[in-house]
Structures are given as structure tokens and as C-alpha cells.
Design an enzyme around this catalytic site. Structure first.
Site, mmCIF file in Angstrom:
data_model
loop_
_atom_site.group_PDB
_atom_site.id
_atom_site.type_symbol
_atom_site.label_atom_id
_atom_site.label_comp_id
_atom_site.label_asym_id
_atom_site.label_seq_id
_atom_site.Cartn_x
_atom_site.Cartn_y
_atom_site.Cartn_z
ATOM 1 N NE ARG A 180 -10.253 -1.979 -2.651
ATOM 2 C CZ ARG A 180 -9.696 -1.434 -1.569
ATOM 3 N NH1 ARG A 180 -8.519 -1.837 -1.152
ATOM 4 N NH2 ARG A 180 -10.301 -0.462 -0.917
ATOM 5 C CG PHE A 193 -1.977 1.067 1.137
ATOM 6 C CD1 PHE A 193 -3.060 0.933 0.287
ATOM 7 C CD2 PHE A 193 -1.866 2.224 1.881
ATOM 8 C CE1 PHE A 193 -4.029 1.937 0.188
ATOM 9 C CE2 PHE A 193 -2.827 3.230 1.791
ATOM 10 C CZ PHE A 193 -3.908 3.086 0.944
ATOM 11 C CG ASP A 249 -0.778 -2.139 6.965
ATOM 12 O OD1 ASP A 249 -1.881 -2.377 7.496
ATOM 13 O OD2 ASP A 249 -0.560 -1.121 6.281
ATOM 14 C CE1 TYR A 253 -9.725 3.239 6.499
ATOM 15 C CE2 TYR A 253 -8.808 4.474 8.339
ATOM 16 C CZ TYR A 253 -8.694 3.981 7.057
ATOM 17 O OH TYR A 253 -7.548 4.216 6.348
ATOM 18 C CE LYS A 254 -8.052 -0.272 5.153
ATOM 19 N NZ LYS A 254 -8.539 0.386 3.934
HETATM 20 C C1 PLP Z 1 -2.717 -1.579 3.811
HETATM 21 C C2 PLP Z 1 -3.149 -0.218 4.216
HETATM 22 N N1 PLP Z 1 -2.421 0.497 5.087
HETATM 23 C C3 PLP Z 1 -2.789 1.743 5.469
HETATM 24 C C4 PLP Z 1 -3.937 2.321 4.969
HETATM 25 C C5 PLP Z 1 -4.390 3.714 5.293
HETATM 26 O O1 PLP Z 1 -3.750 4.342 6.292
HETATM 27 P P1 PLP Z 1 -4.384 5.666 6.927
HETATM 28 O O2 PLP Z 1 -5.478 5.204 7.855
HETATM 29 O O3 PLP Z 1 -3.261 6.316 7.600
HETATM 30 O O4 PLP Z 1 -4.992 6.489 5.842
HETATM 31 C C6 PLP Z 1 -4.718 1.610 4.068
HETATM 32 C C7 PLP Z 1 -5.951 2.252 3.550
HETATM 33 O O5 PLP Z 1 -6.667 1.762 2.766
HETATM 34 C C8 PLP Z 1 -4.313 0.325 3.678
HETATM 35 O O6 PLP Z 1 -5.037 -0.352 2.794
#
Ligand code: PLP
Length: 413
Positions: free
Chosen positions: A372, A127, A198, A223-224
Site C-alpha cells: 500500500r 475496515f 468513515d 493522524y493520516k
Molecule cells: C477506515 C478506517 N477507520 C478507522 C481506522 C482506525 O481507527 P482508530 O483510530 O480507532 O484506530 C482506520 C485505521 O487505519 C481506518 O483505516
């Protein structure tokens, strides 16, 4: 052989041990929501508690609430609860800031724990924010370090004695492909490197056991699949045996040993609290806590089993219903090798996602050509899978997606 029918999916719903969870969410009428991997749905109890907290705690008790309602304890309390979803014993997870900021904290920690090494190893196609945070940190540290990106199958072999940390995303945001967290953590350790995971697309949807895997560091979105709400704070995990050796790079007062002593000099709090920086986002943490409490009522084995049935059902149906459409599967064929997401490829991907959304089927698009679809096991029904693919089939068969109005790019995709 008879193909799959809507009745097959209705039967799966009738047999679904998690079917009662759907009623715990607010879901708009007529919408099939396949974007819970971007923004999870609203748990009804989060809405209720938020309105109580706003009215009574903020409105009436004001600043006394930090102690009276233990607002100050939220980052650690919610952290421990998320810890139960990712196999982390108490005192190793804390909630605050965004995933991006938390990545920075952990990368900085990793480089200081392995000060004689220079490489951050990652997977090509990780990402962007993970990559950007590493790039920014390397620049800040004077360019002495290197970010090395290799393809998935080269990962293990690329770990060597220069590797300080292997920074990987467990479930790939584009393809949904799942990495072997245990094996790659072990491979990192075999060369004395640290493993930073992550878990943004895993937590709440894919079983993870950080302690058992011996993972060193981890972050993830709130938030996911956790359904913590738009911009919910992220979580950070530091294995207990590393905690006393870390001097936090972001030395904010909430990570101070004694914030309300207002000392002149920073002294990091021992333990995971040292990873905190500033004042907690109370309302977001309240919503996240309710969402996580709800999640904890569902056994992870059932969540994973349903997730696999949902994603495989979608893949099977796309093969059955859309074989002439030009859509191709972008991720693994096998449910065991993917997270709770299925991605398809098509040159008209953006417009197709817009056309689907117009029909009430919400997924999202990732450049250059990825459609997606996320499958949140707590609130999706199996018939939603059927209905989504039939809508997709109709859009593709009629070519109704191929209109200028659907090609108009929005600022968020
Ligand atoms: C793998 C991954 N890491 C990090 C993030 C986003 O990070 P942040 O909450 O800092 O915007 C996402 C967002 O979709 C993601 O898919």
C-alpha cells in the site's frame, strides 16, 4: 513512444502550485515517505507550538490554561476547522476519542434515530474496526440487530426499508477505491435510512462536501492525511438537523450541558458538544490544530489535482518499469475512482515492503498480499514517485526482496 523519464517528474515539480508546502514538514533525509495514509508527517509548526504549549502553558500556567489558553474550547474549535475540509458548516464537527469510539457513538445514535429498523448495512472488506464496533454494539443491544455486508456493486440495491444505517468507508483502506458518497447517501435516504461515512482515508486528500451531500453522520482519523500525529484524536460529524434528537450513548461529563455544575443526573449538551465524553487530549489537539491550519492554506482543488497526478504517475510508472515483476494493480486504473493511494498485489508483498523500506522507500503492507502506497500531496514531490518506482523495479529485478530477514513479521505492519 518515449516512456516517462525523471525529467518529466522534475517538470511536474517545477509546475506544482503546492511545492512550497513541503518545506513546512520535517522529513528525514533520503526517505521517500509513501505512508502518510497511515501516519502523516510532522508539520514543523506543530513541533514548535507543542514545545511552547508544554513549556509555557502546561509548565507555567498549569491548570489555569484550560481557560487562559482556551484548552477547553479545543474539541469544538478544531472540529470547526476540520469541518471546513469536509464541507461541514460550523457546529457540526467535534474532535475527541478515537475513530473506533466515535463509530460506536454514531452507530448507537443511528440505531436510536431509526429505532423501528434492524439492519446496519456495510461493504464487504470495510475496515475491521468499523465492522467490529458494529458487531459489539449489536451484541450489547441484545442481538436484535443485524450487520449485513455486501459487495460494492450490490450496495445500492441492498438498501431497503429494514436498513437503519448505511455505514461505509469513503476510500477503501486496502484498494484505495473511492465510493460515490453523494449517490450512496441519496440511495440510503431514498429508503429512509441514514448514511454514516468513515472519512479516515479521505479527509485532507479527497474533496468531501458532507452538507451538500446531505450526509447524516461521519467520522475520520486525525493522524493520516491530516498529519495530526500518532494517535491524534478523531473527528465526528452529526448533521445539524439530527443533533437535538440524539441522546449520546457515551454519557460522559464533557458532553453534559453543564459539566462544572457537577449535577447528579446526566443532561446532554445541546448540539455537537454532546458527542464529547471525557477530558480532551490537549497536546494531541494542539498538534492537530496546527496541522489542520496548515492544510487549510492549500485549496482542496489543488490538493486533489496533485493527488491524482501523483497516483497516476505511480501507476503509469509501475506499468512502464515493473511489467515483468509479477506486481499487479489492486485498485482502480482510473485516478478519478481512487483516493490518494495506490495498492499493488504480490504474494511476496510483506517482504517487498520491508526491502523497500531498507532502501528508504516507506509504504506499508496489508494482509494477505497488498503493498500500500499513500501519496500526501502537501509534502510529496513528483520525483519521489519516480525514485520510489525505480527502487521497486531494482528490488524486483534483482530479487533482493526475497530474503528471510524481510519475511520476519513485525507486530505492526
Ligand atoms: C477506515 C478506517 N477507520 C478507522 C481506522 C482506525 O481507527 P482508530 O483510530 O480507532 O484506530 C482506520 C485505521 O487505519 C481506518 O483505516
Amino acid at each position: 513512444m518515449m516512456g516517462l523519464t525523471r525529467q518529466d517528474f522534475e517538470r511536474r515539480d517545477a509546475e506544482d502550485p503546492l511545492r512550497l508546502f513541503r518545506d513546512q514538514f520535517h522529513l528525514p533525509e533520503g526517505v521517500v515517505y509513501l505512508d502518510g495514509n497511515s501516519l502523516g508527517a510532522l508539520p514543523k509548526r506543530a513541533q514548535e507550538r507543542l514545545s511552547r504549549v508544554v513549556g509555557e502553558e502546561w509548565g507555567e500556567d498549569l491548570i489555569r490554561s484550560w481557560v487562559l489558553h482556551d484548552w477547553i474550547g479545543l474539541p469544538e474549535r478544531v472540529g470547526d476547522k476540520i469541518g471546513r475540509l469536509v464541507g461541514a458548516g460550523q457546529g457540526q464537527v467535534v474532535v475527541g476519542d478515537s475513530t473506533s469510539v466515535d463509530l460506536f457513538k454514531l452507530l448507537a445514535a443511528a440505531l436510536s434515530l431509526r429505532a423501528d429498523r434492524t439492519v446496519i448495512l456495510t461493504e464487504q472488506g470495510n475496515f475491521p474496526t468499523d465492522v467490529y464496533m458494529a458487531q459489539g454494539l449489536i451484541e450489547l443491544l441484545g442481538g436484535r440487530h443485524e450487520l449485513r455486508s455486501v459487495s460494492t456493486h450490490e450496495l445500492s440495491a441492498a438498501i431497503d426499508d429494514d436498513t437503519a444505517v448505511v455505514m461505509l468507508t469513503h476510500v477503501n483502506y486496502r484498494t484505495g477505491a473511492l465510493l460515490d458518497l453523494d449517490a450512496l447517501t441519496e440511495a440510503a435516504h431514498a429508503h429512509g435510512a441514514l448514511a454514516l461515512w468513515d472519512l479516515s482515508h479521505s479527509v485532507g486528500a479527497v474533496p468531501v462536501d458532507l452538507d451538500q451531500a446531505g450526509a447524516d453522520l461521519a467520522v475520520g482519523c486525525g493522524y493520516k492525511y491530516l498529519n495530526g500525529g500518532p494517535g491524534a484524536p478523531a473527528f465526528v460529524y452529526v448533521a445539524r438537523h439530527h443533533q437535538s434528537a440524539i441522546r449520546p450513548a457515551l454519557s460522559g461529563w464533557m458532553g453534559h450541558e453543564s459539566p462544572f455544575a457537577f449535577e447528579e443526573v446526566y443532561r446532554p449538551a445541546g448540539g455537537i458538544r454532546g458527542l464529547l465524553v471525557g477530558t480532551p487530549s490537549v497536546l494531541s489537539l494542539i498538534a492537530l490544530e496546527e496541522a489542520v491550519d496548515l492544510h487549510l492554506e492549500a485549496p482542496m482543488t489543488l490538493i486533489r489535482a496533485k493527488s491524482k497526478l501523483l497516483t497516476q504517475g505511480f501507476v503509469d510508472l509501475v506499468h512502464q518499469e515493473c511489467s515483468q515483476s509479477g506486481l499487479r494493480l489492486a485498485g482502480p486504473e482510473e485516478a478519478d475512482l481512487r483516493g490518494s493511494q495506490v495498492s499493488l498485489r504480490h504474494p511476496g508483498g510483506y517482504a517487498i515492503v520491508q526491502a523497500l523500506s531498507r532502501q528508504g522507500v516507506i509504504g506499508d503492507f496489508r494482509t494477505p498480499d497488498i503493498l500500500r502506497f499513500g501519496f500526501a500531496p502537501l509534502y510529496l514531490r513528483h520525483v519521489d514517485v519516480w525514485d520510489a518506482v525505480r527502487t521497486l523495479r531494482d528490488i524486483m529485478a534483482t530479487g533482493s526482496w526475497d530474503r528471510p530477514e524481510f519475511r520476519q513479521r513485525a507486530s505492526v505492519t
